[in-house]
Design a protein around this motif. Structure first.
Motif, PDB file in Angstrom:
ATOM      1  N   ASP A 106      -4.159  -0.817   4.184  1.00 51.59           N
ATOM      2  CA  ASP A 106      -4.399  -0.909   2.745  1.00 51.59           C
ATOM      3  C   ASP A 106      -4.541   0.495   2.182  1.00 51.59           C
ATOM      4  O   ASP A 106      -4.064   1.462   2.776  1.00 51.59           O
ATOM      5  N   SER A 107      -5.232   0.652   1.067  1.00 47.35           N
ATOM      6  CA  SER A 107      -5.365   1.982   0.462  1.00 47.35           C
ATOM      7  C   SER A 107      -6.270   2.892   1.271  1.00 47.35           C
ATOM      8  O   SER A 107      -6.230   4.120   1.110  1.00 47.35           O
ATOM      9  N   HIS A 158     -13.168  -7.857   2.168  1.00 46.02           N
ATOM     10  CA  HIS A 158     -12.054  -8.566   2.795  1.00 46.02           C
ATOM     11  C   HIS A 158     -12.119 -10.079   2.617  1.00 46.02           C
ATOM     12  O   HIS A 158     -11.107 -10.757   2.768  1.00 46.02           O
ATOM     13  N   GLU A 194     -12.183   2.499   0.750  1.00 45.89           N
ATOM     14  CA  GLU A 194     -12.997   1.305   0.945  1.00 45.89           C
ATOM     15  C   GLU A 194     -13.868   0.927  -0.238  1.00 45.89           C
ATOM     16  O   GLU A 194     -14.100  -0.252  -0.502  1.00 45.89           O
ATOM     17  N   ARG A 209     -10.790  -9.995  -1.604  1.00 46.09           N
ATOM     18  CA  ARG A 209      -9.702  -9.203  -2.190  1.00 46.09           C
ATOM     19  C   ARG A 209      -8.342  -9.796  -1.843  1.00 46.09           C
ATOM     20  O   ARG A 209      -8.159 -10.516  -0.866  1.00 46.09           O
ATOM     21  N   ALA A 217      -9.565  -2.695  -4.901  1.00 46.36           N
ATOM     22  CA  ALA A 217      -8.531  -3.055  -3.936  1.00 46.36           C
ATOM     23  C   ALA A 217      -7.149  -3.016  -4.576  1.00 46.36           C
ATOM     24  O   ALA A 217      -7.002  -3.130  -5.804  1.00 46.36           O
ATOM     25  N   GLN A 237       0.811  -1.221   0.000  1.00 55.68           N
ATOM     26  CA  GLN A 237       0.000   0.000   0.000  1.00 55.68           C
ATOM     27  C   GLN A 237       0.845   1.272   0.000  1.00 55.68           C
ATOM     28  O   GLN A 237       0.363   2.346  -0.361  1.00 55.68           O
ATOM     29  N   THR A 261     -11.828  -2.667  -2.004  1.00 59.36           N
ATOM     30  CA  THR A 261     -11.017  -2.687  -0.790  1.00 59.36           C
ATOM     31  C   THR A 261     -11.787  -3.243   0.399  1.00 59.36           C
ATOM     32  O   THR A 261     -11.225  -3.951   1.246  1.00 59.36           O
TER      33      THR A 261
END
Length: 350
Positions: A199-200, A244, A203, A247, A207, A184, A241
């Motif tokens: 992560d990024s 979960h 949301e 991804r 992703a 990320q 994203t």
């Protein structure tokens, strides 16, 4: 009193043995080696023998955190066996962090390949600036010892290299992992030391993707640009994203079955192994589902290998230690259905 005490001790011993047996029988498979802790197994057949290239877990005393600092490995041991569940040979230290000129800390999940009469060991390790890069070491023996190249692979970053050689002889490296794997922090093409720890954080946007790069003919560098692995749902839309359960998180692997390319990976914080199927090494790969339920322990990381007409998955859990950073490698059969889907594997029963 002595007799009563003796009977009580005998009963306690019997209860303990029964509990241990029950605990042991709750696992689908048993550790292939127990003298050292091993994880992240990349398995290959070289010269008719099975070689496993795992991480070597140790108790380094590093506090546990979401960055994975407690996974503080210092070297690699290579394992071999003549057959699945056969006697395992530990070939000792194949590569140590002290022999990698550019390395700082944390030797994470490796992979290996063979070409041009040479064996290649690919490994992620943080450089002296604490940034994960991917290096390569070479040997004339699949069990090592391996000698590291003086610099990491140019253009490499993040973790979990997995090298796939196609039937036409071309080789590709799949790599990347979010959270502690730092993927990320490369969202803009340059490393951001102050970037997200997870992560990024976008949301409802696509992703972060695993990466893929074609390897040069000498297997020591990338031949062309690093590309995103295209991972989509059955409507052709990128996974988001916030998804979960589906991804990509880390632990990419590639295998080919009946002409199709199977991109398999870990969902990380939801602890599944998932797969997507494509027609080309670069994808797009259409998400198909999960094929292994969560193992005991936080991490899940695997490789898939065909051996004498049967397919096997090498994976790890924490049966021996009960600690998330001290893991043990296992193997069990993996089965493809007639329609190309993969049968679900349940690694243990609580």
């Amino acid at each position: 009193m002595a007799i009563a005490s003796s009977c009580q001790q005998a009963n306690q011993k019997k209860e303990k043995e029964t509990a241990n047996t029950a605990k042991k029988s709750s696992y689908l498979s048993q550790p292939i080696i127990s003298k050292i802790y091993t994880a992240d197994p990349s398995a290959h057949v070289f010269n008719g023998k099975i070689y496993v290239y795992p991480s070597h877990d140790i108790e380094a005393g590093t506090p546990e955190n979401d960055n994975g600092d407690h996974f503080d490995m210092r070297d690699y041991h290579i394992l071999s066996m003549d057959s699945v569940n056969g006697k395992v040979t530990d070939h000792g230290v194949a590569l140590s962090i002290k022999d990698i000129p550019w390395a700082g800390r944390q030797l994470w999940a490796p992979d290996a390949a063979f070409k041009n009469g040479t064996y290649y060991l690919y490994f992620p390790v943080k450089d002296k600036s604490d940034v994960f890069r991917i290096g390569v070491a070479t040997s004339k023996n699949p069990a090592g010892p391996f000698k590291a190249e003086p610099e990491p692979i140019k253009g490499s970053f993040s973790i979990d290299p997995a090298v796939f050689t196609d039937t036409d002889g071309a080789s590709y490296m799949y790599f990347g992992g979010i959270w502690g794997g730092q993927l990320q922090r490369w969202d803009n093409g340059k490393y951001d030391a102050n970037g997200s720890k997870t992560d990024s954080q976008k949301e409802n946007e696509p992703a972060l993707s695993a990466k893929v790069a074609k390897l040069s003919s000498d297997m020591l560098s990338f031949d062309g640009e690093v590309k995103d692995v295209q991972l989509v749902d059955k409507q052709g839309k990128a996974l988001l994203t916030n998804d979960h359960d589906r991804r990509f998180f880390e632990g990419a692997w590639m295998h080919k079955f009946n002409g199709k390319y199977y991109f398999t990976y870990s969902t990380g914080d939801t602890h599944y192994l998932a797969y997507a199927i494509g027609d080309k090494p670069y994808g797009p790969f259409v998400y198909e589902g999960t094929f292994m339920k969560p193992v005991q322990g936080w991490t899940t990381h695997h490789s898939i290998l065909e051996i004498k007409g049967k397919w096997y998955i090498f994976y790890h859990d924490t049966q021996l230690s009960g600690k998330t950073h001290l893991r043990n490698v296992k193997v069990t059969e993996l089965k493809h259905n007639a329609d190309g889907t993969i049968q679900m594997i349940e690694p243990w029963v609580e």
